[in-house]
Write a protein that holds these residues in place. Structure first.
Motif, PDB file in Angstrom:
ATOM      1  N   MET A   1       0.848  -1.193   0.000  1.00 32.90           N
ATOM      2  CA  MET A   1       0.000   0.000   0.000  1.00 32.90           C
ATOM      3  C   MET A   1       0.883   1.241   0.000  1.00 32.90           C
ATOM      4  SD  MET A   1      -2.899   1.227   2.782  1.00 32.90           S
ATOM      5  CE  MET A   1      -4.010  -0.112   2.328  1.00 32.90           C
ATOM      6  N   ALA A   2       0.605   2.177  -0.908  1.00 33.30           N
ATOM      7  CA  ALA A   2       1.367   3.417  -0.977  1.00 33.30           C
ATOM      8  C   ALA A   2       1.047   4.295   0.233  1.00 33.30           C
ATOM      9  CB  ALA A   2       1.051   4.155  -2.270  1.00 33.30           C
ATOM     10  N   LYS A   3       1.946   5.261   0.473  1.00 25.93           N
ATOM     11  CA  LYS A   3       1.810   6.094   1.662  1.00 25.93           C
ATOM     12  C   LYS A   3       1.517   7.539   1.272  1.00 25.93           C
ATOM     13  CE  LYS A   3       5.893   4.661   2.558  1.00 25.93           C
ATOM     14  NZ  LYS A   3       7.246   4.394   3.103  1.00 25.93           N
ATOM     15  N   ALA A   4       0.805   8.238   2.165  1.00 21.88           N
ATOM     16  CA  ALA A   4       0.466   9.634   1.926  1.00 21.88           C
ATOM     17  C   ALA A   4       0.538  10.410   3.234  1.00 21.88           C
ATOM     18  CB  ALA A   4      -0.940   9.756   1.326  1.00 21.88           C
ATOM     19  N   VAL A   5       0.820  11.704   3.093  1.00 21.11           N
ATOM     20  CA  VAL A   5       0.780  12.640   4.221  1.00 21.11           C
ATOM     21  C   VAL A   5      -0.191  13.747   3.831  1.00 21.11           C
ATOM     22  CG1 VAL A   5       2.081  14.365   5.522  1.00 21.11           C
ATOM     23  CG2 VAL A   5       3.109  12.145   5.030  1.00 21.11           C
ATOM     24  N   ALA A   6      -1.163  14.028   4.679  1.00 21.35           N
ATOM     25  CA  ALA A   6      -2.201  15.005   4.364  1.00 21.35           C
ATOM     26  C   ALA A   6      -1.862  16.367   4.972  1.00 21.35           C
ATOM     27  CB  ALA A   6      -3.555  14.529   4.883  1.00 21.35           C
ATOM     28  N   TYR A   7      -2.097  17.421   4.192  1.00 23.53           N
ATOM     29  CA  TYR A   7      -1.890  18.791   4.676  1.00 23.53           C
ATOM     30  C   TYR A   7      -3.161  19.590   4.417  1.00 23.53           C
ATOM     31  CZ  TYR A   7      -0.256  23.620   4.839  1.00 23.53           C
ATOM     32  OH  TYR A   7      -0.116  24.960   5.122  1.00 23.53           O
ATOM     33  N   PHE A   8      -3.643  20.226   5.475  1.00 23.62           N
ATOM     34  CA  PHE A   8      -4.852  21.046   5.386  1.00 23.62           C
ATOM     35  C   PHE A   8      -4.517  22.466   5.816  1.00 23.62           C
ATOM     36  CE2 PHE A   8      -6.068  16.759   6.923  1.00 23.62           C
ATOM     37  CZ  PHE A   8      -6.662  16.293   5.761  1.00 23.62           C
ATOM     38  N   ARG A   9      -5.211  23.442   5.225  1.00 23.57           N
ATOM     39  CA  ARG A   9      -4.994  24.831   5.612  1.00 23.57           C
ATOM     40  C   ARG A   9      -6.304  25.586   5.675  1.00 23.57           C
ATOM     41  NH1 ARG A   9      -4.632  29.903   3.874  1.00 23.57           N
ATOM     42  NH2 ARG A   9      -5.155  29.366   1.727  1.00 23.57           N
ATOM     43  N   VAL A  10      -6.473  26.351   6.745  1.00 22.60           N
ATOM     44  CA  VAL A  10      -7.580  27.298   6.850  1.00 22.60           C
ATOM     45  C   VAL A  10      -6.969  28.670   7.075  1.00 22.60           C
ATOM     46  CG1 VAL A  10      -9.332  25.681   7.638  1.00 22.60           C
ATOM     47  CG2 VAL A  10      -7.798  26.712   9.304  1.00 22.60           C
ATOM     48  N   SER A  11      -7.668  29.708   6.640  1.00 23.74           N
ATOM     49  CA  SER A  11      -7.062  31.031   6.576  1.00 23.74           C
ATOM     50  C   SER A  11      -7.112  31.803   7.884  1.00 23.74           C
ATOM     51  CB  SER A  11      -7.742  31.863   5.476  1.00 23.74           C
ATOM     52  OG  SER A  11      -7.577  31.246   4.227  1.00 23.74           O
ATOM     53  N   THR A  12      -8.060  31.506   8.755  1.00 25.16           N
ATOM     54  CA  THR A  12      -8.210  32.278   9.975  1.00 25.16           C
ATOM     55  C   THR A  12      -8.316  31.374  11.182  1.00 25.16           C
ATOM     56  OG1 THR A  12     -10.623  32.322   9.903  1.00 25.16           O
ATOM     57  CG2 THR A  12      -9.464  34.040   8.679  1.00 25.16           C
ATOM     58  N   ALA A  13      -8.027  31.936  12.356  1.00 19.81           N
ATOM     59  CA  ALA A  13      -8.147  31.174  13.598  1.00 19.81           C
ATOM     60  C   ALA A  13      -9.589  30.762  13.837  1.00 19.81           C
ATOM     61  CB  ALA A  13      -7.636  32.011  14.770  1.00 19.81           C
ATOM     62  N   ALA A  14     -10.541  31.633  13.438  1.00 21.94           N
ATOM     63  CA  ALA A  14     -11.954  31.301  13.619  1.00 21.94           C
ATOM     64  C   ALA A  14     -12.338  30.072  12.802  1.00 21.94           C
ATOM     65  CB  ALA A  14     -12.833  32.493  13.228  1.00 21.94           C
ATOM     66  N   GLN A  15     -11.824  30.004  11.563  1.00 26.26           N
ATOM     67  CA  GLN A  15     -12.103  28.837  10.731  1.00 26.26           C
ATOM     68  C   GLN A  15     -11.477  27.595  11.333  1.00 26.26           C
ATOM     69  OE1 GLN A  15     -10.690  29.805   6.823  1.00 26.26           O
ATOM     70  NE2 GLN A  15     -12.570  30.843   6.227  1.00 26.26           N
ATOM     71  N   GLY A  16     -10.269  27.758  11.924  1.00 22.75           N
ATOM     72  CA  GLY A  16      -9.606  26.610  12.533  1.00 22.75           C
ATOM     73  C   GLY A  16     -10.403  26.069  13.703  1.00 22.75           C
ATOM     74  N   ARG A  17     -10.974  26.960  14.521  1.00 24.99           N
ATOM     75  CA  ARG A  17     -11.751  26.514  15.681  1.00 24.99           C
ATOM     76  C   ARG A  17     -13.075  25.895  15.266  1.00 24.99           C
ATOM     77  NH1 ARG A  17      -9.877  31.533  17.683  1.00 24.99           N
ATOM     78  NH2 ARG A  17     -11.862  32.482  17.145  1.00 24.99           N
ATOM     79  N   SER A  18     -13.719  26.494  14.266  1.00 23.71           N
ATOM     80  CA  SER A  18     -15.048  26.029  13.881  1.00 23.71           C
ATOM     81  C   SER A  18     -15.011  24.828  12.951  1.00 23.71           C
ATOM     82  CB  SER A  18     -15.810  27.165  13.182  1.00 23.71           C
ATOM     83  OG  SER A  18     -15.208  27.481  11.934  1.00 23.71           O
ATOM     84  N   GLY A  19     -13.852  24.607  12.301  1.00 26.49           N
ATOM     85  CA  GLY A  19     -13.771  23.525  11.324  1.00 26.49           C
ATOM     86  C   GLY A  19     -14.330  23.919   9.977  1.00 26.49           C
ATOM     87  N   LEU A  20     -14.681  25.220   9.813  1.00 28.88           N
ATOM     88  CA  LEU A  20     -15.243  25.702   8.559  1.00 28.88           C
ATOM     89  C   LEU A  20     -14.250  25.478   7.423  1.00 28.88           C
ATOM     90  CD1 LEU A  20     -17.513  27.255   7.099  1.00 28.88           C
ATOM     91  CD2 LEU A  20     -16.299  29.372   7.654  1.00 28.88           C
ATOM     92  N   GLY A  21     -14.641  24.709   6.455  1.00 26.33           N
ATOM     93  CA  GLY A  21     -13.772  24.417   5.326  1.00 26.33           C
ATOM     94  C   GLY A  21     -12.840  23.254   5.565  1.00 26.33           C
ATOM     95  N   LEU A  22     -12.543  22.972   6.836  1.00 25.31           N
ATOM     96  CA  LEU A  22     -11.595  21.903   7.147  1.00 25.31           C
ATOM     97  C   LEU A  22     -12.194  20.533   6.884  1.00 25.31           C
ATOM     98  CD1 LEU A  22      -8.807  21.205   8.229  1.00 25.31           C
ATOM     99  CD2 LEU A  22      -9.746  21.288  10.545  1.00 25.31           C
ATOM    100  N   GLU A  23     -13.450  20.345   7.254  1.00 21.58           N
ATOM    101  CA  GLU A  23     -14.094  19.038   7.051  1.00 21.58           C
ATOM    102  C   GLU A  23     -14.189  18.691   5.572  1.00 21.58           C
ATOM    103  OE1 GLU A  23     -14.693  16.851   9.375  1.00 21.58           O
ATOM    104  OE2 GLU A  23     -13.832  18.293  10.770  1.00 21.58           O
ATOM    105  N   ALA A  24     -14.482  19.703   4.748  1.00 22.20           N
ATOM    106  CA  ALA A  24     -14.570  19.450   3.305  1.00 22.20           C
ATOM    107  C   ALA A  24     -13.215  19.049   2.748  1.00 22.20           C
ATOM    108  CB  ALA A  24     -15.085  20.701   2.588  1.00 22.20           C
ATOM    109  N   GLN A  25     -12.140  19.686   3.217  1.00 22.45           N
ATOM    110  CA  GLN A  25     -10.795  19.315   2.777  1.00 22.45           C
ATOM    111  C   GLN A  25     -10.464  17.883   3.183  1.00 22.45           C
ATOM    112  OE1 GLN A  25      -7.591  22.249   3.460  1.00 22.45           O
ATOM    113  NE2 GLN A  25      -9.187  23.675   4.085  1.00 22.45           N
ATOM    114  N   LYS A  26     -10.782  17.539   4.423  1.00 27.74           N
ATOM    115  CA  LYS A  26     -10.489  16.189   4.900  1.00 27.74           C
ATOM    116  C   LYS A  26     -11.274  15.144   4.121  1.00 27.74           C
ATOM    117  CE  LYS A  26      -8.979  17.142   9.627  1.00 27.74           C
ATOM    118  NZ  LYS A  26      -9.134  16.800  11.061  1.00 27.74           N
TER     119      LYS A  26
END
Length: 240
Positions: A1-26
């Protein structure tokens, strides 16, 4: 099985706390990993402006992908940056990366998209400057201006920093080492933190270090398994 490392980015601290946009990326990365039958070794999440390139979580993700031979996976190409020089440097860094929205893009495609992304960013900057110029002229003429975003009257403007941000983001990295010995030395330095961590966990013999490196999915310079002899060579390069 090949290997992967996932990187996610949100633009603001508020987005980071709320998960806004993060769940869609994941969700997008998880679906790509399922389609490609990848094992996701680690996930890194950055809360940062897309205008900056000094991202510690991205640096960690790149290092993890490099020492494990994994592909760096992101949800969208613009999650990394709209800066062409940064994207092209990343493309040439030796770490494979893939965007879930463009899984079949080749290096040439990514290069073209990077230039387009930079042009888009500069166009946005020019439109912003034009809008600010209009507001500044209104205020200088004594006319009232109400912010569309906040709905509050604007009394004065700050100094736009778009051009400064673009200049700061234009930094590039030095060319990769060409000689085989230099590449091996660089690879050894990349593995130094992994060796230190394994030793802290009690792996002190060559055999136990080899087992720890293999268990962590770390590859040798020739993309093979670790043995006591190869660990001995690694430690000799590190001079530890």
């Amino acid at each position: 099985m090949a290997k992967a490392v996932a990187y996610f980015r949100v633009s603001t601290a508020a987005q980071g706390r709320s998960g806004l946009g993060l769940e869609a990326q994941k969700a997008a990365v998880a679906e790509l990993a399922r389609q490609r039958d990848w094992q996701v070794l680690a996930e890194f999440t950055e809360v940062e402006s897309g205008k900056r390139n000094d991202r510690p979580e991205l640096a960690k993700a790149l290092h993890h992908a490099k020492v494990t031979g994994a592909v760096l996976v992101i949800a969208k190409l613009d999650r990394l940056s709209r800066n062409a020089a940064f994207l092209l440097t990343l493309r040439d860094s030796g770490v494979r990366f893939m965007a879930a929205d463009l899984p079949d893009a080749c290096d040439l495609t990514v290069g073209v998209l990077a230039v387009i992304a930079q042009a888009e960013r500069e166009a946005i900057s020019q439109r912003t400057k034009a809008a600010l110029g209009t507001v500044k002229a209104k205020l200088a003429a004594g006319e009232a201006h109400v912010s569309r975003r906040s709905g509050l009257p604007v009394a004065r403007l700050g100094n736009p920093q778009g051009a400064d941000a673009l200049r700061r983001a234009a930094r590039g990295n030095a060319a990769g080492l060409a000689a085989a010995k230099a590449n091996a030395d660089a690879h050894a330095r990349d593995l130094a933190p992994v060796v230190e961590r394994l030793r802290a966990e009690g792996c002190v013999s060559l055999a136990s270090l080899a087992a720890g490196l293999n268990a962590a999915g770390v590859r040798t310079p020739r993309d093979g398994a670790w043995y006591a002899s190869s660990v001995r060579n690694l430690l000799a390069r590190l001079e530890v």
